[in-house]
Enzyme design. Structure first.
Site, PDB file in Angstrom:
ATOM      1  N   HIS A  71      66.290 -11.020  39.719  1.00  0.00           N
ATOM      2  CA  HIS A  71      66.594  -9.809  39.303  1.00  0.00           C
ATOM      3  C   HIS A  71      67.837  -9.891  38.654  1.00  0.00           C
ATOM      4  CE1 HIS A  71      67.054  -5.356  39.172  1.00  0.00           C
ATOM      5  NE2 HIS A  71      65.440  -5.488  39.342  1.00  0.00           N
ATOM      6  N   ASP A  92      70.482  -0.062  46.034  1.00  0.00           N
ATOM      7  CA  ASP A  92      69.611   1.051  45.606  1.00  0.00           C
ATOM      8  C   ASP A  92      67.992   0.519  45.638  1.00  0.00           C
ATOM      9  OD1 ASP A  92      71.208   2.928  45.483  1.00  0.00           O
ATOM     10  OD2 ASP A  92      71.752   2.732  43.580  1.00  0.00           O
ATOM     11  N   GLU A 110      75.936   9.361  46.214  1.00  0.00           N
ATOM     12  CA  GLU A 110      75.895   8.603  44.889  1.00  0.00           C
ATOM     13  C   GLU A 110      76.137   9.837  43.847  1.00  0.00           C
ATOM     14  OE1 GLU A 110      73.075   5.998  43.786  1.00  0.00           O
ATOM     15  OE2 GLU A 110      73.263   4.523  45.625  1.00  0.00           O
TER      16      GLU A 110
END
Length: 519
Positions: free
Chosen positions: A90, A153, A266
């Site tokens: 990632h 997240d 957030e």
């Protein structure tokens, strides 16, 4: 073996022979795992960012730390081979690649460790560095009713990968990043040594590896702090037309004592229009609920702000949830009538981005390049950043989320390798672009550079998160007065600069002894 590898690296005719020799190399290394030709395996030559592609010599799928140690020691006996640990691929800018070297597929070690540990009244879980956080979540909750305190997240990331950077989400204001929630590591250093480290044992390695961008060791096991998992989450979004009110409320929530605020905070920026990816439709949590723009003042600008919060509770607490949540919301100054909320299970809430990714892949350019940009910006400069970047450069959105929310420096350990802006409150900004292949990718990468260059030019107090620089001067500026410590740690734990070459910080020196990278 060393002579043979030298012929592979320097002999153009050796490429056709690699497949025949993979098994002999594996036997010579006494690997318990497997090895693949880097030309055959596409896994090791690409990442989520889709901006870089380089071929390794071999892809190693180790059985455990011993295999990784053997590979690192082999590389150390050559003058140029490097080793990169790859989690779930990632990274954005090729950080987990090793051109002409060894790439270690850490996913092959994911099941090596999983042990629930009650210690002195607290609870921990020992997990593999190659385990995915989503698997840690589901196994911990289903088996023990406990869960880690701090998350990212997106949970299809490996434990070792996020700990090598920081690991940030909406719980970090309370518990700190994931690097503040680990008490022990097993690490394979750049010398090939398998080392157990903690705050009190081999502490310099422990703190160096945390946020160390893979420069000092490969994390093969981590001991993570746990807490009792809630049953449910009330997930809420509220909207603001003014940045100052948005930041006031966000900072108020993250500075309250535990039990006197939400459990997750957030925020994100969105466009004041009906664009499906960048505008009003991106806000509602309930698919059956539409955003009503008539509540927005006609004097509002082209950019709006959404504060996203969550309140954890047990099933038995349900009668008191409304009172607690309404009491907190009553102290905020969001636009009346623009509140969206749903009640979901704890695991469903934490896996929300994984589900969103599946939807993007099904309906849009999910497999295209991802020229993302992540920054930490000081509170003192965030208003200027909003005015120039969000309201001007990015006023039409980025084709994906534009996150912004406050964090507290006191929740981070300065002994780790992570560097932060000055001041107690700083903001994370994440521009998470989803774009199709084509010329637009280069334009967006250029726009990212424009944003960073503007931050430097006007003297903003900022740091790149998941940093990627091309020059020694840029890295020295990034680390500031921590640069000498970072170089000293490199000299101690990876003096030949074998590990994580894709980060572009150090390179192997022909003398086999490296202190700092020269360009």
């Amino acid at each position: 073996m060393i002579a043979y590898l030298g012929r592979i690296v320097h002999d153009n005719d050796a490429e056709s022979k690699l497949d025949d020799d993979v098994s002999s190399i594996s036997k010579s290394l006494d690997l318990q795992g497997s090895i693949e030709n880097g030309d055959v395996s596409s896994l090791a030559s690409k990442d989520f960012g889709g901006l870089y592609s380089v071929k390794p010599l071999f892809l190693i799928k180790p059985s455990g730390a011993e295999d990784i140690s053997r590979v690192v020691k082999l590389a150390s006996r050559t003058s140029n081979l490097t080793v990169a640990a790859r989690g779930n691929g990632h990274s954005i800018n090729g950080q987990a690649m090793a051109e002409g070297g060894f790439v270690i597929d850490m996913r092959s070690t994911e099941k090596n460790h999983f042990e629930f540990l009650p210690i002195n009244g607290s609870h921990y879980i020992d997990v593999s560095g190659g385990a995915l956080w989503e698997d840690v979540l589901t196994r911990c909750v289903s088996r023990y009713g406990y869960a880690p305190r701090s998350w990212t997240d997106y949970l299809s990331l490996t434990v070792g990968g996020t700990l090598s950077n920081a690991g940030v989400s909406g719980q970090a204001f309370r518990y700190g990043p994931q690097t503040s929630n680990v008490t022990e590591l097993e690490v394979v250093t750049g010398k090939g040594e398998i080392t157990i480290c903690s705050e009190t044992l081999n502490s310099e390695l422990f703190f160096g590896v945390l946020g160390g961008l893979g420069q000092f060791g490969v994390i093969t096991r981590a001991r993570i702090k746990l807490q009792q998992a809630p049953d449910m989450v009330r997930w809420i979004r509220v909207v603001y037309s003014e940045f100052e009110e948005f930041t006031r409320d966000a900072e108020f929530l993250v500075t309250q004592k535990e039990g006197e605020s939400f459990d997750y905070v957030e925020g994100f920026v969105f466009c004041n229009n009906d664009d499906p990816f960048n505008g009003w439709p991106s806000v509602p949590l309930d698919p059956g609920h539409e955003f009503n723009p008539t509540h927005i003042s006609q004097t509002a600008g082209s950019i709006l702000y959404c504060l996203e919060v969550a309140f954890h509770y047990r099933n038995s607490d349900h009668p008191t949830v409304d009172t607690a949540v309404n009491g907190l919301l009553g102290r905020l100054r969001f636009v009346e009538g623009l509140k969206s909320q749903v009640d979901v299970s704890y695991t469903k809430f934490l896996l929300r981005v994984n589900r969103a990714e599946e939807q993007v892949k099904a309906n849009g350019p999910g497999d295209g390049p991802h020229p993302w940009l992540n920054l930490f910006v000081s509170k003192s400069d965030v208003v200027n950043f909003n005015r120039t970047v969000f309201k001007t450069m990015l006023k039409d959105g980025v084709g994906g989320p534009m996150l912004i929310y406050p964090l507290l420096r006191s929740k981070w350990d300065d002994r780790t390798s992570v560097v932060l802006p000055e001041g107690e409150i700083f903001y994370i900004v994440a521009l998470l672009r989803f774009v199709p292949n084509g010329p637009s990718v280069e334009k967006l990468v250029a726009q990212n550079r424009e944003i960073v260059n503007w931050c430097i030019k006007v003297g903003l107090d900022f740091k790149l998160y998941l940093p990627h620089y091309q020059s020694k001067g840029d890295w020295e500026r990034h680390f500031g007065n921590r640069w000498s410590r970072f170089v000293e740690r490199k000299a101690s734990f990876d003096p030949m600069a074998i590990l994580a070459p894709g980060q572009n910080i150090f390179r192997r020196d022909p003398s086999n002894i490296i202190i700092s990278r020269e360009f």
